[in-house]
Motif scaffolding. Structure first.
Motif, PDB file in Angstrom:
ATOM      1  N   ARG A  55       0.832  -1.200   0.000  1.00 15.65           N
ATOM      2  CA  ARG A  55       0.000   0.000   0.000  1.00 15.65           C
ATOM      3  C   ARG A  55       0.868   1.252   0.000  1.00 15.65           C
ATOM      4  NH1 ARG A  55      -2.197   3.314   4.095  1.00 15.65           N
ATOM      5  NH2 ARG A  55      -4.026   4.505   3.355  1.00 15.65           N
ATOM      6  N   ASP A 231      -9.386  -2.158  -7.933  1.00 14.78           N
ATOM      7  CA  ASP A 231     -10.176  -1.070  -7.371  1.00 14.78           C
ATOM      8  C   ASP A 231      -9.232  -0.031  -6.776  1.00 14.78           C
ATOM      9  OD1 ASP A 231     -11.659   0.530  -5.438  1.00 14.78           O
ATOM     10  OD2 ASP A 231     -13.308  -0.878  -5.729  1.00 14.78           O
ATOM     11  N   GLY A 233      -9.711   2.806  -5.208  1.00 12.94           N
ATOM     12  CA  GLY A 233     -10.049   3.233  -3.858  1.00 12.94           C
ATOM     13  C   GLY A 233      -9.694   2.211  -2.799  1.00 12.94           C
ATOM     14  N   GLU A 234      -9.974   0.942  -3.074  1.00 15.13           N
ATOM     15  CA  GLU A 234      -9.658  -0.121  -2.126  1.00 15.13           C
ATOM     16  C   GLU A 234      -8.155  -0.204  -1.895  1.00 15.13           C
ATOM     17  OE1 GLU A 234     -11.525  -2.216  -0.300  1.00 15.13           O
ATOM     18  OE2 GLU A 234     -13.342  -1.169  -0.948  1.00 15.13           O
ATOM     19  N   ARG A 235      -7.389  -0.117  -2.973  1.00 14.29           N
ATOM     20  CA  ARG A 235      -5.938  -0.251  -2.841  1.00 14.29           C
ATOM     21  C   ARG A 235      -5.330   0.983  -2.169  1.00 14.29           C
ATOM     22  NH1 ARG A 235      -2.845  -2.509  -7.917  1.00 14.29           N
ATOM     23  NH2 ARG A 235      -1.319  -2.786  -6.245  1.00 14.29           N
ATOM     24  N   TYR A 237      -7.008   3.162   0.081  1.00 18.17           N
ATOM     25  CA  TYR A 237      -7.486   3.456   1.434  1.00 18.17           C
ATOM     26  C   TYR A 237      -7.504   2.263   2.371  1.00 18.17           C
ATOM     27  CZ  TYR A 237      -8.949   7.855  -0.676  1.00 18.17           C
ATOM     28  OH  TYR A 237      -8.959   9.062  -1.333  1.00 18.17           O
ATOM     29  N   CYS A 238      -7.390   1.050   1.826  1.00 16.17           N
ATOM     30  CA  CYS A 238      -7.447  -0.141   2.685  1.00 16.17           C
ATOM     31  C   CYS A 238      -6.087  -0.823   2.709  1.00 16.17           C
ATOM     32  CB  CYS A 238      -8.502  -1.115   2.170  1.00 16.17           C
ATOM     33  SG  CYS A 238     -10.162  -0.408   2.100  1.00 16.17           S
TER      34      CYS A 238
END
Length: 239
Positions: A55, A231, A233-235, A237-238
């Motif tokens: 991340r 995704d 956003g997933e990568r 923010y998560c």
């Protein structure tokens, strides 16, 4: 004595031809502008496409690309003549930006591009817009928007990292136009676009400029960009 022959230095190494934008969409719509397809840029995209990228690295390298895109977007803003005096007492006839700008991010992934805009535009105003799929009609639907009160008089940098089918982006532009922003004052900035989405988007809004970093192969049966990066956003923010 003859002068030595000077061999010109080679240009930057290009990206792999099979991966370039023109391999996936040729010719490009006249309103589409892309980053220079160099090997270095392809290396950055290779890192953020890799499912094994951490991340932290995804954030770092996607932010590098976002800043390049924002700088390219600013290249398309109009300028006026501006004369200044330098510390040497010399007059310099240059240019300055004409008019005011603001960013509008399409939530939630578009928020990731706000920092890149703020890094190069101090005190820039930021608007937000949330568009989701209507479960009854399956069409994009506006759920939330908040803009500067004077947005109709500004140039708008519309921010969203991924352009797949183009539905959300087209709805966002529709909302901006309803709020008084002329189509030709909107610049849409994104990291990766599909040929299908880009073609549809540009056909609907031909005077709106699009700045994209990379045009991918296309969409799969689920309307995911291929090869894409998953995704965003997933990568981002998560963990």
């Amino acid at each position: 004595m003859s002068s030595p022959v000077i061999t010109p230095l080679p240009p930057p190494q290009p990206a792999h031809e099979a991966n370039t934008n023109l391999a996936h969409l040729n010719p490009l719509p006249k309103s589409v502008f892309t980053l220079q397809q160099t090997a270095q840029l392809e290396a950055l995209y290779t890192i953020i496409r890799d499912k094994n990228t951490s991340r932290g690295d995804f954030l770092f390298y996607s932010d590098r690309i976002i800043r390049l895109l924002v700088e390219e977007g600013l290249n398309h803003l109009p300028v006026v003549k501006r004369t200044v005096e330098t510390p040497t007492g010399t007059t310099y006839d240059g240019v300055g930006f004409e008019g005011k700008i603001c960013g509008v991010s399409i939530l939630r992934a578009g928020e990731a591009m706000e920092a890149g805009l703020r890094e190069v535009c101090r005190s820039v105003r930021i608007g937000k817009i949330l568009i989701q799929r209507d479960e009854e009609t399956a069409l994009p639907k506006l759920f939330y928007s908040k803009f500067p009160q004077d947005i109709a008089s500004r140039y708008v940098l519309l921010l969203d990292p991924m352009l797949a089918t183009g539905g959300s982006a087209m709805k966002a532009v529709e909302v901006l136009i309803e709020n008084g922003v002329p189509e030709e004052r909107i610049i849409f900035i994104n990291l990766i676009a599909s040929p299908e989405g880009l073609t549809t988007f540009c056909a609907r809004y031909p005077t709106l400029r699009v700045i994209t970093g990379w045009i991918d192969q296309g969409l799969n049966e689920k309307a995911y960009i291929i090869p894409g990066l998953g995704d965003f956003g997933e990568r981002r923010y998560c963990s």
